[in-house]
Design an enzyme around this catalytic site. Structure first.
Site: not given
Lengths: 453, 453
Positions: B312-313, B411
């Site tokens: 996803e990132e 993050h």
């Protein structure tokens, strides 16, 4: 009768004048951001200033300049020899059951490991007593001290864990450990390890010790809790590089009488972070107090001596040197105040004294009630830098400040200017200035604090 | 009349049975710490799992094992090609007016600098528009994007700054800058820089970009504010290493009818931290939802398909691959729910739908009112991994969760297990499970969400 009346009228006049001056100091503090500006200058132009470093030398020059700018007299560098400990690198690698680099800093004063580090299983304990009871189970292991620190408004939370930091390495070495890890004495998350001073007992082997972030301490705990054997490699490159020349920075507001009041902070910081709350804030408070009192254009009864002590963090070198250098005049020190509790909201005064002294201090801080500074509490110690002169003349005291957030950042990379709220800092200045003024003007002297028990 | 009465009696019986099942799911979620245990396993045995890394490969195997342990059917790895970007090192050194090493991470996808870095004066801006207006003043400079992020309960604060992260480097390159710095999209202090994805426009030069901690962004701002010329050296070692094989992990609870409901999270994380809240928590929620529904021992009307998306990132690789692989059956997807908003308190549901759909969802979450999950809001997007299938069949939705603290850690190195409160996570599981159950049992289908505008 008549004389009594005159005395009382005089008394009222004096009290009124004192109230006015206290009010002026308070208003002056709240109207200016000078203290914050001093801290900003210190952290943005000097930054980290571990005793013996280039930063510390720059800080001394900065201190001299600011004192001169403020208009203090007899501004000088008083020589201090400081031991120089230098950190080069450190790492703690978790090797099994998983490989991960942990967030760690060497504690101040730790010996180096061999270049390849020391590699061993860890054994978790939560106290110095517990490590003593490990016996043979500690042999060849790395001891992991994992006592969580409580968040408190005062130093109590810190005092609950700092003894382990100081003596953990030696206690671990006594039972045959090859290294030690320490859950940081701190209250903030974010992978922020806290450094701080440790000592060795020379009678035992010296093993390296590093502090871990709270997250990584929790991780090791969880892995052990899951009955896993946990191996780490601890590497520290650091060394003592002998003694070097440094200085306390001293300046004065000359008084009408030979006695004096000392107000101080410490100019050095740890080598990580920028020492904004520890103890840039204290220096801001003390320097701005001097500026405000000078702005009153009246000679105080007693000389106010401002001292920026060198190397509070790693051995109280400056404080000890001060006690030696000024031995002959310590009896003239009627009071000594240190600001080394950050930039939090002031709410009272710690005093190393008995009931009548506390009552007198309560009267002195009456003008501060509007700021919520009302509490007066007995203490044994009112500032590390005052310890060497405690018992030799002055009553020692310090502000009670809200330290709820202080240990989030002290001794870390996160000790930066943004941790200071400028408006709250003004209140601390106001409280410090009013108290300093009262101590310098008080017609009678408070009893000397006893030496530390 | 008679028929109507029968229908109403049936209706009441069904509603009562549904209430009982919802209650059982809710109670089951609150009584178990399984979701937390899944996250703990993932972060303590795998840890960081950037797409393409060894960690991501381990995470895939972990996902398969957990699904099998729970008892899902058709557990499989569905192939996904992921682009592999690898960070080797990064540094940002402040060279003047003072020398200091700043706290920085390369943004995901940044090009490397030359080995000696790029050295230049910085120019501060707070928006993409502002950099466009710099013109020649940007030539040869490093652009410093310094827009503070607001702390909000939802994604709004993040959305206010994430566009700069994505496009700042290209916009800076367009006006001749040689590098870029970005004030982290984050809300916590402690010298914690946040990474995250950025993109280049291939039509312009590619310049390196790194994110700074909030403290260091403030420092640069103060130095510029003091009219100082600020020079920094930015060094990044990183590279794209082509595409590698990876997988989405998929498993199912077989339904009575051919339609299906997709529930998903993303299995990958960034390469720093351990991805506990982003998105270990989401995977915990989704997996535990499956466990709870299976524990009811009744086949749901629609198949519930659990998807742990890969990457996803850094490009939605898994989500895109899913849309391709399952193209022919997307019309059978009646609903899709993603859990990718951390572990905070649930308080409602975002739905990409219109009024009547929102009303239906409100009825579905009625059993959650005791948890405070009552709000239903229209949204355009309900989860990044659902974008590729949005418009092709399902109504897409996600929980509204309190994100006030989420952007402190996402993050970053600080995204670790301790950021999850186990009790709060149970509530998110309860809400997700009740909603999933209602969507899988609903006799009628909700209208498909429109594609993203």
């Amino acid at each position: 009768m008549k004389r009594l009346l005159v005395a009382c009228m005089l008394c009222a006049t004096v009290a009124h004048a004192e109230d006015k001056r206290a009010r002026a100091l308070l208003d002056g503090a709240m109207a200016s951001s000078s203290a914050y500006d001093y801290v900003r200058e210190l952290v943005d132009t000097v930054g980290a200033r571990k005793a013996g470093s280039v930063g510390a030398a720059h800080a001394v020059e900065w201190g001299v300049q600011v004192m001169q700018r403020i208009g203090l007299r007899n501004v000088r560098r008083e020589p201090v020899k400081v031991p120089k400990w230098v950190r080069t690198a450190e790492s703690v690698e978790l090797l099994s059951p998983i490989a991960r680099r942990l967030h760690a800093v060497a504690l101040g004063g730790s010996v180096a490991t061999p270049p390849d580090g020391v590699t061993a299983e860890i054994v978790e304990v939560t106290s110095l007593e517990a490590v003593r009871q490990l016996g043979d189970r500690a042999k060849g292991k790395i001891i992991f001290f994992n006592k969580p620190m409580s968040r408190t408004v005062d130093f109590m939370g810190y005092e609950g864990v700092v003894g382990i930091r100081g003596h953990g390495a030696t206690e671990a070495a006594k039972v045959g450990a090859v290294g030690a890890l320490y859950r940081s004495a701190g209250t903030a998350r974010g992978q922020v390890p806290h450094t701080g001073m440790m000592r060795y007992d020379e009678a035992f082997p010296k093993i390296a010790i590093a502090a871990l972030s709270l997250e990584d301490a929790d991780l090791l705990h969880r892995l052990l809790e899951a009955n896993k054997s946990v191996r780490v490699r601890l590497k520290i490159a650091a060394e003592w590089q002998g003694e070097v020349d440094s200085a306390n920075v001293v300046g004065e507001i000359a008084g009408r009488e030979p006695e004096l009041v000392l107000i101080g902070c410490h100019l050095d910081s740890w080598d990580i972070g920028t020492g904004a709350i520890d103890d840039g804030a204290g220096c801001g408070i003390v320097l701005d107090t001097a500026r405000l009192i000078l702005a009153q254009h009246e000679k105080p009864r007693r000389t106010i001596r401002v001292v920026l002590f060198m190397n509070e963090e790693h051995g109280l070198s400056g404080a000890k040197a001060y006690a030696v250098t000024h031995k002959s005049e310590l009896a003239l020190h009627t009071a000594a105040l240190e600001a080394d509790a950050g930039a939090g909201r002031p709410y009272g005064v710690y005093v190393a004294g008995e009931g009548p002294t506390l009552e007198r201090v309560k009267e002195m801080i009456a003008p501060l009630s509007s700021l919520g500074v009302t509490d007066v509490k007995k203490t044994d110690e009112a500032g590390a830098d005052l310890i060497p002169i405690q018992g030799a003349g002055p009553v020692v005291m310090s502000l009670m400040q809200d330290m709820t957030q202080y240990f989030d950042w002290h001794h870390t990379e996160g000790d930066t200017l943004d941790k200071i709220d400028p408006e709250t800092l003004k209140k601390a200045v106001a409280a410090f200035a009013v108290l300093t003024h009262a101590l310098s003007e008080s017609p009678t002297r408070l009893p000397a604090s006893p030496p530390l028990p």
